[in-house]
Design an enzyme around this catalytic site. Structure first.
Site, PDB file in Angstrom:
ATOM      1  N   SER A   1     -40.268 -33.916  10.895  1.00  0.00           N
ATOM      2  CA  SER A   1     -40.657 -32.902  11.862  1.00  0.00           C
ATOM      3  C   SER A   1     -41.705 -31.951  11.279  1.00  0.00           C
ATOM      4  O   SER A   1     -42.766 -32.384  10.868  1.00  0.00           O
ATOM      5  CB  SER A   1     -39.419 -32.158  12.361  1.00  0.00           C
ATOM      6  OG  SER A   1     -39.708 -31.373  13.494  1.00  0.00           O
TER       7      SER A   1
ATOM      8  N   ASP B   1     -45.772 -29.650  16.409  1.00  0.00           N
ATOM      9  CA  ASP B   1     -45.524 -30.012  15.018  1.00  0.00           C
ATOM     10  C   ASP B   1     -45.827 -31.493  14.804  1.00  0.00           C
ATOM     11  O   ASP B   1     -46.362 -32.160  15.693  1.00  0.00           O
ATOM     12  CB  ASP B   1     -44.096 -29.657  14.610  1.00  0.00           C
ATOM     13  CG  ASP B   1     -43.059 -30.386  15.445  1.00  0.00           C
ATOM     14  OD1 ASP B   1     -43.396 -30.891  16.525  1.00  0.00           O
ATOM     15  OD2 ASP B   1     -41.883 -30.451  15.018  1.00  0.00           O
TER      16      ASP B   1
END
Length: 538
Positions: A145, A297
């Site tokens: 992530s 992200d």
């Protein structure tokens, strides 16, 4: 906070990509050392090859464990696999494919050998499973992530398309560590030549018209900026622009596994967190160049919303605005569809839910808790304070059961196009109706024993009956929405609350706190929260 926060990364901040990949293949974990074991957090197994925490042995063993878990659960359909732009993601994907192919699993990777956002994998799983096949699909996303460039990550999504629950991840992690301890003898591997492909991008982008009013955005002519932050959403934003004819500009079309173009986060690390003012500093600097500007992200499961008038929005603020807008503008949703939030999200959401006459489903931290409601339509929106959320299609059916930063970013443009107001302007209107809360998360030192005790603490163990001058109305160790343990405590008054949870990676516990009586009262809540928790821990 370091004084370099928000400044562009320097050469000394960058990873040596070749050395990192070399460590992935050459370092071998000793699972008797806790830091070198396979451990699934709320978003999979994460770690760095440099620390012998994310290496080829981990991924081979974990994939073999997933194969065995699929067999145990009778999952016989295809497995969709995608990766993000972290340096360790491609080698880890290759390792996983070698194991999947050797075990006869029908693995589907990206048709164009491209990067794949987490929501695109969730979307693919759900699309397959709702088509009436005799078998069920599941998936793997290779991503840590928003974590720093030195890290790798590996997530398993079962047939419901969302993050695997604790029962599944505990079984997989335990079996993976057994396999590593056994010298990987149980791992089957083969050249990944029998891998099928899937058009993740095409299927996801073509379907967006069923969840976002893209025609309204196009007609508005809004000048939209989208920054993938060097992540997997780059080609998706290009395709969205071209497919729907949007006046959209890719702010930074660069992919570089060192992320040398990023501004440093609060602690001086490179971290692709679109909700962090420090990490988003270069994006925020361009806020006046666009009508709306967004960031994602590395795996695009998080969103950051930047407006010309308000800068980077606090994720809690945007969630409240999104909820207010969506429940008033999605007539195809069920009248009794609840609003889902994690219990460390702002109480502004509670007040919005009450004004809408909607049930509030308050759950522990972790997006997995929203999955059943999103699947059956009983929860139309699920969101986390850490800038992760998803919601239903126009017709009230499931879109993704994992966080989707792309649709939340597009929704900001829809809101502006349809209302003529930015999300930050709409949040000001909410504060005029419900008050302006002050919210912050801080960390407090704790030993491993104290962290373990906090994770099991019962609300009744809290002796205090007052918090910052107000009577305590609730002492929670289980979430009101589903009765699940929260792994900590939450203490509530009429105008404030705090929640305390142990960190999974550091010797601290996290204190989330909010007050509708201003910053000074928030500080008082934070000070008393630490005293209350420390007293309960003894």
């Amino acid at each position: 906070m370091t004084d370099r926060a928000g400044t562009v990364a320097q050469e000394s901040d960058l990873i040596d990509v070749k050395a990192l990949v070399h460590a992935y293949f050459t370092l071998h974990p000793d699972v008797s050392i806790p830091e070198q074991k396979v451990v699934f957090g709320t978003s999979g197994h994460r770690g760095s090859a440099f620390d012998t925490a994310f290496n080829e042995d981990h991924i081979a063993a974990t994939t073999q464990a997933i194969v065995e878990y699929r067999t145990k659960e009778g999952i016989t359909g295809p497995l969709f696999i995608g990766r993000d732009t972290h340096a360790l993601s491609r080698p880890a994907e290759t390792t996983a494919l070698e194991v999947l192919v050797a075990n006869g699993v029908r693995a589907l990777s990206d048709e164009f050998d491209g990067y794949t956002p987490t929501p695109a994998v969730s979307h693919a799983i759900i699309t397959y499973n709702r088509a009436g096949h005799d078998d069920q699909a599941d998936g793997i996303v290779v991503t840590p992530s928003h974590n720093p460039p030195r890290d790798g990550g590996f997530k398993y999504n079962p047939p419901h398309g969302g993050p695997a629950d604790t029962d599944a991840t505990s079984w997989i992690a335990k079996r993976a560590n057994e396999i590593i301890e056994g010298g990987l003898r149980d791992v089957k591997r083969a050249e990944p030549t029998a891998v099928e492909t899937y058009d993740f991008l095409g299927n996801y982008v073509d379907d967006l018209k069923n969840i976002i009013d893209l025609e309204a955005i196009k007609k508005s002519g809004l000048h939209i900026g989208a920054d993938p932050l060097g992540g997997a959403s780059l080609s998706y934003w290009e395709a969205i622009r071209d497919r729907y004819g949007l006046n959209l500009e890719i702010v930074n079309p660069v992919i570089d596994p060192t992320w040398r173009f990023m501004t440093l986060d609060w602690d001086g690390k490179i971290r692709m967190d679109p909700s962090s003012p420090s990490a988003m500093a270069s994006v925020v600097a361009r806020r006046h160049d666009f009508d709306i500007l967004t960031g994602n992200d590395a795996d695009a499961d998080r969103h950051g919303i930047v407006t010309p008038d308000g800068g980077l929005m606090n994720p809690n603020h945007y969630l409240a605005v999104a909820i207010q807008y969506l429940y008033a503008n999605r007539p195809g949703w069920r009248d009794d569809a609840a609003i889902g939030k994690t219990l460390v999200s702002s109480s502004m959401i509670d007040r919005v839910a009450e004004s809408l006459g909607r049930e509030l489903l308050e759950v522990p931290v972790g997006f997995k808790w929203f999955v059943p409601g999103l699947v059956d339509g009983s929860v139309a929106f699920g969101g986390e304070e850490s800038a992760g959320a998803s919601f239903l299609r126009f017709d009230g059916t499931v879109w993704t059961t994992d966080k989707d930063g792309i649709i939340l970013a597009l929704l900001a443009s829809e809101i502006l196009a349809k209302t003529g107001k930015t999300p930050s302007q709409l949040y000001v209107e909410l504060t005029e109706r419900f008050g302006a809360p002050a919210y912050e998360r801080v960390d407090a030192g704790a030993t491993k024993a104290q962290k373990a005790a906090l994770g099991k603490l019962d609300g009744d163990a809290i002796a205090a009956d007052e918090l910052a001058g107000e009577p305590i109305t609730a002492k929670l160790s289980h979430a009101p929405g589903n009765g699940a343990a929260i792994g900590g405590v939450k203490v509530v008054t009429e105008d404030a609350w705090f929640a305390a949870r142990p960190s999974g990676t550091e010797d601290v516990y996290k204190i989330y706190a909010e007050s509708f009586k201003g910053e000074e009262h928030l500080r008082e809540v934070q000070r008393e929260a630490k005293k209350i928790v420390d007293a309960a821990l003894g």
